[in-house]
Design a protein around this motif. Structure first.
Motif, PDB file in Angstrom:
ATOM      1  N   UNK B 196      34.976  42.648  45.769  1.00 61.07           N
ATOM      2  CA  UNK B 196      33.672  43.049  45.226  1.00 61.07           C
ATOM      3  C   UNK B 196      33.832  43.582  43.815  1.00 61.07           C
ATOM      4  N   UNK B 197      34.859  44.404  43.615  1.00 59.46           N
ATOM      5  CA  UNK B 197      35.078  44.950  42.268  1.00 59.46           C
ATOM      6  C   UNK B 197      35.428  43.835  41.297  1.00 59.46           C
ATOM      7  N   UNK B 198      36.260  42.919  41.756  1.00 57.38           N
ATOM      8  CA  UNK B 198      36.629  41.813  40.876  1.00 57.38           C
ATOM      9  C   UNK B 198      35.392  41.011  40.498  1.00 57.38           C
ATOM     10  N   UNK B 199      34.503  40.789  41.482  1.00 54.19           N
ATOM     11  CA  UNK B 199      33.312  39.994  41.196  1.00 54.19           C
ATOM     12  C   UNK B 199      32.319  40.774  40.342  1.00 54.19           C
ATOM     13  N   UNK B 258      40.199  34.080  36.529  1.00 46.64           N
ATOM     14  CA  UNK B 258      41.345  34.681  37.194  1.00 46.64           C
ATOM     15  C   UNK B 258      41.054  36.025  37.849  1.00 46.64           C
ATOM     16  N   UNK B 259      40.068  36.782  37.347  1.00 45.19           N
ATOM     17  CA  UNK B 259      39.774  38.066  37.998  1.00 45.19           C
ATOM     18  C   UNK B 259      39.345  37.887  39.454  1.00 45.19           C
ATOM     19  N   UNK B 260      38.438  36.928  39.762  1.00 49.01           N
ATOM     20  CA  UNK B 260      38.100  36.740  41.165  1.00 49.01           C
ATOM     21  C   UNK B 260      39.321  36.369  42.001  1.00 49.01           C
ATOM     22  N   UNK B 261      40.240  35.601  41.381  1.00 46.43           N
ATOM     23  CA  UNK B 261      41.459  35.250  42.113  1.00 46.43           C
ATOM     24  C   UNK B 261      42.265  36.515  42.402  1.00 46.43           C
ATOM     25  N   UNK B 262      42.321  37.434  41.436  1.00 48.52           N
ATOM     26  CA  UNK B 262      42.983  38.723  41.686  1.00 48.52           C
ATOM     27  C   UNK B 262      42.340  39.399  42.907  1.00 48.52           C
ATOM     28  N   UNK B 394      48.130  30.264  38.880  1.00 53.65           N
ATOM     29  CA  UNK B 394      47.372  31.438  39.289  1.00 53.65           C
ATOM     30  C   UNK B 394      46.188  31.053  40.147  1.00 53.65           C
ATOM     31  N   UNK B 395      45.104  30.675  39.487  1.00 52.75           N
ATOM     32  CA  UNK B 395      43.841  30.501  40.215  1.00 52.75           C
ATOM     33  C   UNK B 395      43.917  29.439  41.314  1.00 52.75           C
ATOM     34  N   UNK B 396      44.504  28.282  41.043  1.00 52.63           N
ATOM     35  CA  UNK B 396      44.476  27.226  42.061  1.00 52.63           C
ATOM     36  C   UNK B 396      45.341  27.610  43.264  1.00 52.63           C
ATOM     37  N   UNK B 397      46.490  28.230  43.015  1.00 50.54           N
ATOM     38  CA  UNK B 397      47.289  28.715  44.148  1.00 50.54           C
ATOM     39  C   UNK B 397      46.478  29.690  45.000  1.00 50.54           C
ATOM     40  N   UNK B 398      45.698  30.548  44.338  1.00 48.88           N
ATOM     41  CA  UNK B 398      44.898  31.512  45.095  1.00 48.88           C
ATOM     42  C   UNK B 398      43.793  30.806  45.882  1.00 48.88           C
TER      43      UNK B 398
END
Ligand code: HEM
Ligand SMILES: [Cu+2]
Ligand SMILES: [Cu+2]
Lengths: 274, 550
Positions: B196-199, B258-262, B394-398
């Protein structure tokens, strides 16, 4: 923490740091260095490579170790330890990266300065002084160490570069030479004033570790001092159309005599023509 | 605030609902995911064409214009039609209402509109290739190249990116409203799951920066259609101003990817290592620090554009400092693994693969932030390697990790773990084989966006293409797994991972109203290891079961 594991952690960290420094000093991933600022660049590269290796190997090591050490073994069930945070650890891994980043920033500032990046471009060659009155000059990287810059402004060799789809043209105001290859004498500060006729291009010589966009409507400057005779590729590094990949030229770095001979033979024909 | 409840009777059910203007956030989330994946396959085919061209030093596989069109489409599709919609739209829509204890997003209709902008925009972009020829000035569309290349393709590109930007803004507004206004009574901000924070952070970036891109592209289209001179030097325009405006959006855009992936990784790691997320509070602050800093670093893409020395220095320092909050997150994740009871499954493997890849991408990022370093490698394959380590590694692996983690919730069936681990292995090897050598190519003189190169680079390029082939092949076990598990996968049950976040405290797949009965109040989404929490969850599960039986 038991004393033995403290010693092991200390020893591993030491090996990691020393190993990283060693790797950084011994990597050979860059092409030949052929300009005055290329060795300065390579020094920065080694430092960054050392820091990067230490961080990367350290982090990957921790991840792999955790996956092996803390994997669920047959017969185990239940949760891990309910550890939600640790203030001193968190301060540590905020402070250490902050210090590392600060060091990297200051160090690369120093490198940038030694490459001449901080010199005000308006004090360089007289030709740029003239241009400044007419058009806006955009800063490129200037060459040489700060000490030599005062002499350089008198002795640097001005060359005008025109980029167009899909070629570079070099104009030597002194002999009114127009050439498709860049000829320069070794050890002489060169000052390129570059402008594009159509779209954005970029002038890149990997062996000089220098790149500067060549922009329509805004002259840019690139100064350097070649240090090794040879023929090096000039590569366009900005997407400029279908033949972008073929937009190449060559910089020919010669001993002074060779350069003079080239200059004479070309300047003469130019002079006769005009 | 009233809670929107999509009424079941008005919505089509079964397969049809996925092709309808559904208002159910879960349907919309899966629509985003499947639609994004289809575009990923198309973008992947284009990547394959690029790698085939680059197996030989001469331009022989595609004609030069087509090569540049393929390159432009590949970048645009992967960014605007795959990663941005999936890490934001797909998982955001599916998970955020669960996490805040709501039954839908704040604006369900806007939500459906946001999704339905994507397929036409994507189709338009792709069909432009067959009808007029696609844009060929790269995903960055720098003028004056973008003004002088064929206008039709470039204009279609602009219109579809504008539509996708609009979709992204609608989504962003919706996420902000949902997170701030639809929280279940009793649920505090600092109790929200990290995603939620990332989003929240990402949506702030979306809302602040996407309008700048939209404005810039509209000006660019004026230059193309009406021959205005904003960015046309022939008419007194300034091309560098375009770059500032473009990167003012597009650097934040990399954090939008990348933040949503985090956030997703922060959900996955605690569940499979049975440990609380380490350093919740510092994680929240580092997200917000990344949001603020992310808006102040754009000119690191312009170090060779003729930027003045002071500007180069400012952007070097600002960019380097992003590494600090980013680093904190990585240390916290490793600390989350530390001392856990880790199940080595596909979800955790892809998450750990992400950590490894991203650390390398972050390190090259900090190096690129140093002006003197960047002037040599800018616009070379070194940069290509850097950002693929970030966006793919990063993102695709996530995204893959998240699919392994949430597929049981989406479908009610488990994926096959052996196939999943095999998929991870091939993807990880293929990815690194494809992109690691590109660092060397860039350092040694291969510029990016070229169809031909020096013969000395042939072998390394072929190596990279073999890696790309492995990556392409690795998609097959994944697709097969998704397909067969849908029919024969083990029944998942409500909560196969024994997770504590609210989406698991309901049936799989969940009912339209998310929970039969009241929304559970989860105040400790990461309370692993604490007996009281596990007990609390068990009792909710039992309660839900009882209600269902009644
Ligand atoms: C540690 C944080 C990061 C730093 C310091 C960093 C730094 C940089 C720099 C300086 C460049 C410009 C290189 C050049 O063009 O010469 C760059 C390019 C790029 N970065 Fe990063 N980066 C970081 C993280 C990311 C993230 C998180 C993403 C995306 C998810 C990303 C995606 C990109 C992309 C797509 C480009 C190339 C854009 C283009 O020219 O087409 N980076 N990065
Ligand atoms: Cu070019
Ligand atoms: Cu950036």
């Amino acid at each position: 923490m038991p004393i033995t594991s403290a010693i092991i952690i200390f020893a591993l960290t030491l090996i990691l740091v020393l190993g990283g420094l060693w790797v950084g000093q011994n990597v050979d991933l860059l092409p030949l260095s052929a300009s005055e600022n290329a060795p300065v660049y390579d020094e920065l590269f080694k430092v960054l490579f050392s820091i990067g290796t230490i961080l990367f190997v350290g982090m990957v090591g921790l991840v792999i170790y955790s996956l092996i050490k803390f994997r669920t073994k047959p017969g185990q069930s239940g949760d891990g330890i309910p550890l939600e945070g640790n203030l001193s650890l968190e301060i540590l891994w905020t402070a250490v990266p902050a210090v590392v980043v600060l060091f990297v920033g200051l160090y690369s500032y120093d490198i940038y300065d030694r490459m001449g990046g901080m010199q005000s471009l308006s004090h360089e060659g007289h030709h740029s002084q003239e241009l400044i009155n007419e058009k806006r000059i955009w800063g490129g990287i200037s060459s040489g160490s700060v000490e030599s810059s005062s002499q350089e402004s008198i002795t640097s060799l001005p060359i005008e570069v025109t980029a167009m789809q899909f070629a570079f043209l070099f104009h030597y105001p002194e002999g009114d030479i127009i050439s498709g290859e860049l000829h320069v004498p070794v050890g002489k500060p060169i000052s390129l004033t570059m402008e594009s006729k159509d779209v954005i291009h970029a002038f890149w010589v990997p062996e000089f570790r220098l790149k500067q966009d060549v922009i329509p409507g805004q002259p840019t400057i690139l100064n350097f001092t070649p240090t090794k005779p040879g023929r090096y590729p000039i590569i366009c590094a900005e997407l400029c159309g279908p033949y972008h990949g073929g937009m190449r030229s060559t910089v020919v770095v010669e001993e002074l005599e060779g350069y003079k001979a080239w200059f004479k033979s070309n300047a003469k024909t130019e002079l006769i023509e005009s | 605030m009233t809670i929107a409840t999509p009424s079941e009777s008005l919505q089509p059910s079964g397969w049809a609902k996925y092709f309808s203007f559904s208002l159910d956030h879960k349907v919309i989330g899966l629509q985003y995911l499947v639609c994004g994946f289809i575009f990923y396959l198309i973008g992947g085919i284009l990547a394959g064409a690029i790698r085939i061209e680059l197996t030989s030093p001469i331009s022989d596989f595609l004609t030069r214009n087509v090569y540049n069109q393929v390159l432009t489409l590949h970048g645009t599709i992967m960014i605007f039609l795959w990663i941005v919609p999936v890490v934001n739209g797909a998982f955001g829509n599916y998970l955020i209402p669960f996490y805040v204890g709501a039954r839908d997003m704040a604006f369900p209709r806007l939500n459906a509109v946001a999704f339905w902008l994507i397929p036409p925009a994507g189709l338009m972009l792709i069909t432009s290739y067959f009808i007029t020829g696609a844009a060929e000035s790269g995903w960055t569309a720098y003028p004056p190249l973008s003004i002088t290349t064929p206008a039709a393709g470039q204009l279609i590109w602009i219109v579809s990116v504008l539509l996708l930007g609009g979709s992204s803004i609608f989504g962003g507004i919706n996420f902000i409203a949902t997170i701030l206004k639809l929280r279940r009574p009793g649920l505090k901000l600092m109790q929200l799951p990290m995603y939620c924070w990332a989003m929240l952070g990402t949506s702030i970036l979306v809302v602040l920066s996407t309008p700048v891109l939209a404005g810039t592209l509209i000006l660019l289209s004026f230059d193309i259609v009406a021959h205005t001179g904003f960015f046309n030097p022939a008419l007194g325009g300034n091309v560098v101003v375009y770059q500032h405006l473009f990167w003012f959006y597009s650097h934040p855009a990399v954090y939008i990817m990348v933040l949503p992936a985090f956030g997703l990784v922060s959900e996955i790691l605690p569940v499979h290592s049975r440990k609380p997320l380490f350093g919740y509070t510092t994680m929240v602050y580092s997200i917000m620090a990344i949001v603020v800093l992310g808006l102040l670093v754009w000119a690191h893409h312009m170090f060779t554009s003729g930027t003045p020395p002071w500007m180069r220095l400012f952007f070097t320092i600002a960019t380097s400092f992003i590494a600090v909050p980013t680093g904190i997150k990585f240390f916290n994740w490793v600390a989350t693994l530390w001392g856990g009871r880790i199940s080595i499954n596909s979800a955790i493997l892809f998450s750990c693969g992400f950590i490894v890849n991203f650390v390398l991408g972050g390190i090259t990022g900090v190096a690129l932030a140093q002006v003197p370093f960047d002037i040599h490698v800018h616009d070379t394959y070194f940069v290509v390697a850097h950002f693929h380590y970030i966006v793919y590694g990063g993102s695709v692996f996530v995204i893959f990790s998240s699919i392994y983690h949430w597929y049981p919730k989406f479908t009610g069936r488990m994926l096959n773990e052996d196939l999943g681990r095999f998929h991870f292995l091939i993807t990880f090897i293929g990815f690194n084989l494809c992109f690691a050598p590109q660092h060397w190519l860039g350092l040694n003189g291969m510029p990016r966006r070229v169809a031909e190169y020096d013969p000395q680079f042939e072998f390394v390029n072929q190596l990279s293409s073999v890696g790309a082939l492995l990556m392409a092949l690795s998609t097959l076990p994944f697709l097969w797994n998704i397909f067969q598990s849908f029919f024969i996968g083990r029944i998942a049950g409500d909560n196969p991972w024994h997770a504590l976040t609210p989406e698991w405290l309901t049936t799989s797949p969940p009912p339209v109203e998310n929970w039969k009965g009241p929304a559970p109040l989860v105040t400790a989404p990461y309370g692993y290891g604490a007996v009281t929490n596990t007990e609390a969850i068990k009792s909710t599960e039992i309660k839900n079961d009882l209600e269902e039986n009644n």
